[in-house]
Design an enzyme around this catalytic site. Sequence first.
Site, PDB file in Angstrom:
ATOM      1  N   ASP A 243       1.268  -1.674   0.123  1.00 21.07           N
ATOM      2  CA  ASP A 243       0.100  -0.145  -0.058  1.00 21.07           C
ATOM      3  C   ASP A 243       0.891   1.015  -0.098  1.00 21.07           C
ATOM      4  OD1 ASP A 243      -2.356   1.205   0.513  1.00 21.07           O
ATOM      5  OD2 ASP A 243      -1.633   1.957   2.666  1.00 21.07           O
TER       6      ASP A 243
ATOM      7  N   ASP B 141      -1.517  -0.481   5.758  1.00 20.49           N
ATOM      8  CA  ASP B 141      -1.569   0.607   7.216  1.00 20.49           C
ATOM      9  C   ASP B 141      -2.463   0.729   7.665  1.00 20.49           C
ATOM     10  OD1 ASP B 141      -2.140   2.217   4.988  1.00 20.49           O
ATOM     11  OD2 ASP B 141      -2.096   3.882   6.333  1.00 20.49           O
TER      12      ASP B 141
ATOM     13  N   ASP C 232      -6.835  -1.404   4.191  1.00 29.88           N
ATOM     14  CA  ASP C 232      -6.318  -2.568   3.257  1.00 29.88           C
ATOM     15  C   ASP C 232      -6.367  -3.854   4.383  1.00 29.88           C
ATOM     16  OD1 ASP C 232      -5.294  -1.158   2.444  1.00 29.88           O
ATOM     17  OD2 ASP C 232      -3.717  -0.376   3.449  1.00 29.88           O
TER      18      ASP C 232
END
Length: 808
Positions: free
Chosen positions: A514, A698, A702
């Site tokens: 990410d 994070d 996600d």
Amino acid sequence: MRGEGRGEGKAAHPPSPRPSPASGRGGKAHIPCQLCGLPAPDPPIQDAGHAFCCYGCREVYRAFGEDVFAEAKVSSRNTANSAHKVPEPQGSEAFLWIDGMHCASCEFLIEKLALKHPGVLAAASNYATATARIVYDPAIVTEAELPALVSRAGYRAQLRNEPVPEYDDRQDLLRLLAGATLASSVMMLTLLFIYPIHGGFLTVEDYGALRWLAFTLTPGALCLLSSILVFYVGWPILRGAWTGIRAGLLNMDALLALSILSAWGYSVVQLFHDPIDLYFEVAGTLVAVITLGRFLERGIRARATQSLNTIMRAWSPQACVLRDGQYLMCELAELLPGDRVFVRQGEAIPVDGGIVAGEGAVDESLLTGEPFPVSRGIGAKVLGGSVLLEGNLEIETGPHIESRMANLARILWSTQSAGSGLQGRIDRLARAFVPVVLVLACLVGLGFHIGGAPLEKALLASLATLIVSCPCTFGLAIPLTTAAAINAALQRGIVITAADLFEKSPDVDVIALDKTGTLSTGEMAVVEVVGPPDIAARAAAVERHSPHPVARAIAQLDASRSATEVDIHPGRGASAVVGGKRVAVGSRALFATLGWTIPDTLAQEMEQRRHGESVVSFVGWDGRAEGAIVTRDRSRPEWEQVTERLRRHCRVVLLTGAEHPNGYQAHVDEVHAGVPPEAKAAVIRRLKAKGRVAMIGDGSNDAPALAEADLGIAFGAPTALAAEAADIVIPGKRLDRVIDAFDLIAITRRRIRQNLGWALAYNVVAIPLAMAGVLNPLAAAMAMSASSILVVINAARPMLGAEELAEG
């Protein structure tokens, strides 16, 4: 990109339309996105006859084709049932510290003791970390009663929220010193007077005047010293064996106790028949070496649990609660539904709740993955674990008290209290191995005797087989290595949340990263200043009084001027008097609130100069904007080095919701931009067709992708949803800890293979030698003890310089 949080953020190209599910209310219903199911705009974004809610979902379809649709339908089921989540009975959950665990078989025994009692639905324990997890029915048994259920037969339990005493090894050290001293004395006397005759180097007559000392006084001294060894130093072993027998379990302590008592008992009987044929040194050596091995084991376990306790204390914030007209500080466990919690500027919001008073700018980056704060006022919901940057808030708790920190603590305790799948299978094998060893020892003795060997030799062969076959090495191979790895990880700021992490395949073929909050910091930096020469100094003077991330970046531009009469507008900006003039710095919303104007030429210029995820803060005085300052999320300084190191071993994919991840493409192998959280899991499933996939994200956005990946790493903060879905959580700002995590996994797996390989090789070689009569009981004792100590020492070796605390 959020504009409402402070300044204004807008991509150079129009952002992907992302209507809310309710956006069609009162009008025509929206077509759902073919990939993620969210409502598509009207008209929808189309490709090959399929409708999509955003350009990111369309690009995922273009990259992977029609197969991605079928996989997207099972996303929610796969996410909810990640590989390391096992269905279990419903009930309340409690965690205990357990003192008195002697071997891996104690796990089975503690679970059996707990499950005997009504109201206990499930139990799991971990010998290496001395912890237990119990699921219970609070209508039948209370949490306070749980320690008493397992505080029997030598075990002592206490709840996790009770203070854990520092590891006191004085009693263990006393037993160890006594064992070493007495065993050395027994061995010395045996070497002087017994072994020379056994080896044929001397005869009884050769001792001459020392015969009375050698064969009358020495055997008595050996009996006395070895008795102290067996019944004082070896008392924990005997107690563990008796505990197992009372519970109907033949554990490893039972096998050790039988070996020790057999050698001691045989020697006591021979003391009155043949005082030369003694094996007191075998019993003494067994007790001493096992005591040494367990002393080393306890040291590793104590360090692991102390690190765990330290982490738990650090992640247990307090809350300021309004009760009976007064504000009181209390622990999260003491909060009640409907409590009013007061949060001051700069504090972390302790629990989820709704705002009933106040307004502020809230940093939710730890939970949502977005780098920019948002404005929250009365009626808005806030998440436990977010940080109040500006303003003061009064929050009312909901019907369920929830907290990011509490959720992570529960996950970590569950990991520590559970045995991995492979360890469970080995423990079951070890428990089954004990009766097999007993039968095998009897058959060996019987075979020797039937074959014409004297009864004495048959008994010694049987005893040697009994001693050498003890499955201690198998019982120690995994739990001690895993405990040392968890301890090393905690000391470096890495939290292992999956009990079976070290059993998974060590090879990762694809790593998906990410961007926001992982490769970037979420901290703002000034990239452009537009306006008169003194605009930076004026803006910096105003922003110096605001804790907002954008304000902190602007405040660093200049320190030459000061401001008075500061007025903070949470989530929009600030104004103050600088050099006799009122200066405003902030978003369009701030200027609209003040009734100030923004010239069209300046607005158009900022529209042209915005790039990707930039944030524009207008600066003005005398009722109009005179210029603007552009800030952007800054990249982590080590991100290029980390991605390059990862690319040496596998393919690196950038998976981000940002439309234009400028500057990152050149350092990864593949980019998927503009992908919403709902579609990230579908991308991970397609990547898994190329091999094993690790996902590094994070925040909660996600979580579906982390759960879908073969290895999920939640980086940046211990968020509730991300930690639930991930195998590893790495709080903090150091991206290079990801490399440490991969190295730690590889080292731990290698040591587990080494320990299991040694245990297997030892048994393959030693058991046949003992059965053939090649090994006498002393040699068998030395071999068994040496193998166990070798496993302990290998497990205790430092991992990644774990003896030093992590920096930062």
